[in-house]
Design an enzyme around this catalytic site. Structure first.
Site, mmCIF file in Angstrom:
data_model
loop_
_atom_site.group_PDB
_atom_site.id
_atom_site.type_symbol
_atom_site.label_atom_id
_atom_site.label_comp_id
_atom_site.label_asym_id
_atom_site.label_seq_id
_atom_site.Cartn_x
_atom_site.Cartn_y
_atom_site.Cartn_z
ATOM 1 N N LYS A 1 0.828 -1.224 0.000
ATOM 2 C CA LYS A 1 0.000 0.000 0.000
ATOM 3 C C LYS A 1 0.858 1.269 0.000
ATOM 4 O O LYS A 1 2.072 1.227 0.250
ATOM 5 C CB LYS A 1 -0.937 -0.044 1.212
ATOM 6 C CG LYS A 1 -1.953 -1.190 1.144
ATOM 7 C CD LYS A 1 -2.950 -1.115 2.295
ATOM 8 C CE LYS A 1 -3.947 -2.249 2.234
ATOM 9 N NZ LYS A 1 -4.975 -2.140 3.309
ATOM 10 N N GLU B 1 -9.783 -10.902 -7.614
ATOM 11 C CA GLU B 1 -8.901 -9.739 -7.435
ATOM 12 C C GLU B 1 -7.727 -9.776 -8.421
ATOM 13 O O GLU B 1 -7.335 -8.737 -8.966
ATOM 14 C CB GLU B 1 -8.410 -9.694 -5.980
ATOM 15 C CG GLU B 1 -9.560 -9.412 -5.011
ATOM 16 C CD GLU B 1 -9.139 -9.371 -3.546
ATOM 17 O OE1 GLU B 1 -7.963 -9.675 -3.220
ATOM 18 O OE2 GLU B 1 -9.991 -9.023 -2.713
ATOM 19 N N HIS C 1 -2.311 -5.543 1.661
ATOM 20 C CA HIS C 1 -3.630 -6.173 1.516
ATOM 21 C C HIS C 1 -3.419 -7.584 0.997
ATOM 22 O O HIS C 1 -2.522 -7.820 0.184
ATOM 23 C CB HIS C 1 -4.498 -5.405 0.504
ATOM 24 C CG HIS C 1 -5.685 -6.192 0.035
ATOM 25 N ND1 HIS C 1 -6.863 -6.247 0.737
ATOM 26 C CD2 HIS C 1 -5.853 -7.019 -1.034
ATOM 27 C CE1 HIS C 1 -7.702 -7.060 0.110
ATOM 28 N NE2 HIS C 1 -7.114 -7.535 -0.975
ATOM 29 N N TYR D 1 -12.689 -1.951 -3.491
ATOM 30 C CA TYR D 1 -13.114 -2.060 -2.089
ATOM 31 C C TYR D 1 -14.633 -1.922 -1.931
ATOM 32 O O TYR D 1 -15.108 -1.629 -0.839
ATOM 33 C CB TYR D 1 -12.389 -1.015 -1.242
ATOM 34 C CG TYR D 1 -10.995 -1.437 -0.806
ATOM 35 C CD1 TYR D 1 -10.804 -2.566 -0.015
ATOM 36 C CD2 TYR D 1 -9.878 -0.704 -1.163
ATOM 37 C CE1 TYR D 1 -9.544 -2.961 0.406
ATOM 38 C CE2 TYR D 1 -8.599 -1.087 -0.748
ATOM 39 C CZ TYR D 1 -8.447 -2.215 0.042
ATOM 40 O OH TYR D 1 -7.200 -2.607 0.460
HETATM 41 P P1 CMP Z 1 -7.444 -4.515 3.843
HETATM 42 O O1 CMP Z 1 -6.995 -5.868 4.275
HETATM 43 O O2 CMP Z 1 -6.925 -3.984 2.563
HETATM 44 O O3 CMP Z 1 -9.061 -4.493 3.785
HETATM 45 C C1 CMP Z 1 -9.839 -3.330 4.012
HETATM 46 C C2 CMP Z 1 -9.028 -2.168 4.464
HETATM 47 O O4 CMP Z 1 -9.745 -1.118 5.094
HETATM 48 C C3 CMP Z 1 -8.043 -2.617 5.544
HETATM 49 O O5 CMP Z 1 -7.058 -3.466 5.011
HETATM 50 C C4 CMP Z 1 -7.570 -1.268 6.067
HETATM 51 O O6 CMP Z 1 -6.581 -0.690 5.213
HETATM 52 C C5 CMP Z 1 -8.839 -0.412 5.933
HETATM 53 N N1 CMP Z 1 -9.484 -0.121 7.229
HETATM 54 C C6 CMP Z 1 -9.571 1.098 7.794
HETATM 55 N N2 CMP Z 1 -10.245 1.051 8.937
HETATM 56 C C7 CMP Z 1 -10.606 -0.217 9.133
HETATM 57 C C8 CMP Z 1 -11.345 -0.891 10.162
HETATM 58 N N3 CMP Z 1 -11.834 -0.247 11.224
HETATM 59 N N4 CMP Z 1 -11.525 -2.213 10.027
HETATM 60 C C9 CMP Z 1 -11.043 -2.875 8.942
HETATM 61 N N5 CMP Z 1 -10.348 -2.278 7.938
HETATM 62 C C10 CMP Z 1 -10.124 -0.975 8.028
#
Ligand code: CMP
Length: 140
Positions: free
Chosen positions: A11, A128, A117, A51
């Protein structure tokens, strides 16, 4: 155990701090092979669609802004049990809850700027991967 493929993103918080190589070293040390990789700057629409599963969550707008705030490295990783292995080496979403030695414990700045991610299932990995890569770009 089956050889699987999973989808990975390094990221913007990590590319900004020049951590791509260190994160890739963790993947490779854990048996994950980088079979596709490219550095891109996601458009807002690309991030919103990627997302979309989170579109009703309070963090969605901020997450989209963050994912468009700088370059990312999108990847396909291959290996035995790759989906679970990748999630194990990434650690918990919230770095405050991530185990010692995991990428998020080592490098993440916050629950949002959490450096990496990874797909949560083989099925979602296929979706994806297809969103970012053409078949000819993946070389195992
Ligand atoms: P990722 O695994 O890419 O999946 C969703 C993304 O949302 C997560 O990683 C974080 O970068 C972001 N995110 C921000 N706030 C939250 C939260 N409270 N819970 C989960 N994901 C979050």
């Amino acid at each position: 155990m089956a050889v699987e493929r999973t989808f990975s993103i390094i990221k913007p918080d990590a590319t900004r701090r020049n951590l791509t190589g260190r994160i890739n070293a963790v993947f490779e040390q854990n048996g994950l092979r980088i079979v596709a990789q490219k550095r891109i700057w996601m458009s807002r629409q690309h991030a919103k669609t990627f997302y979309a599963v989170h579109k009703d969550r309070p963090f969605y707008a901020s997450l989209v802004d963050f994912m468009c705030s700088g370059p990312v490295v999108v990847q396909v990783l291959e290996g035995e049990n790759a989906v679970a292995k990748h999630r194990e080496v990434m650690g918990a979403t919230d770095p405050a809850k991530a185990a010692d030695g995991t990428i998020r414990k080592l490098f993440a700045e916050s629950i949002e700027a959490n450096s990496v991610h990874g797909s949560d299932s083989v099925e979602n990995a296929a979706i994806e991967i297809a969103y970012f890569f053409a078949g000819y770009e993946i070389v195992g």
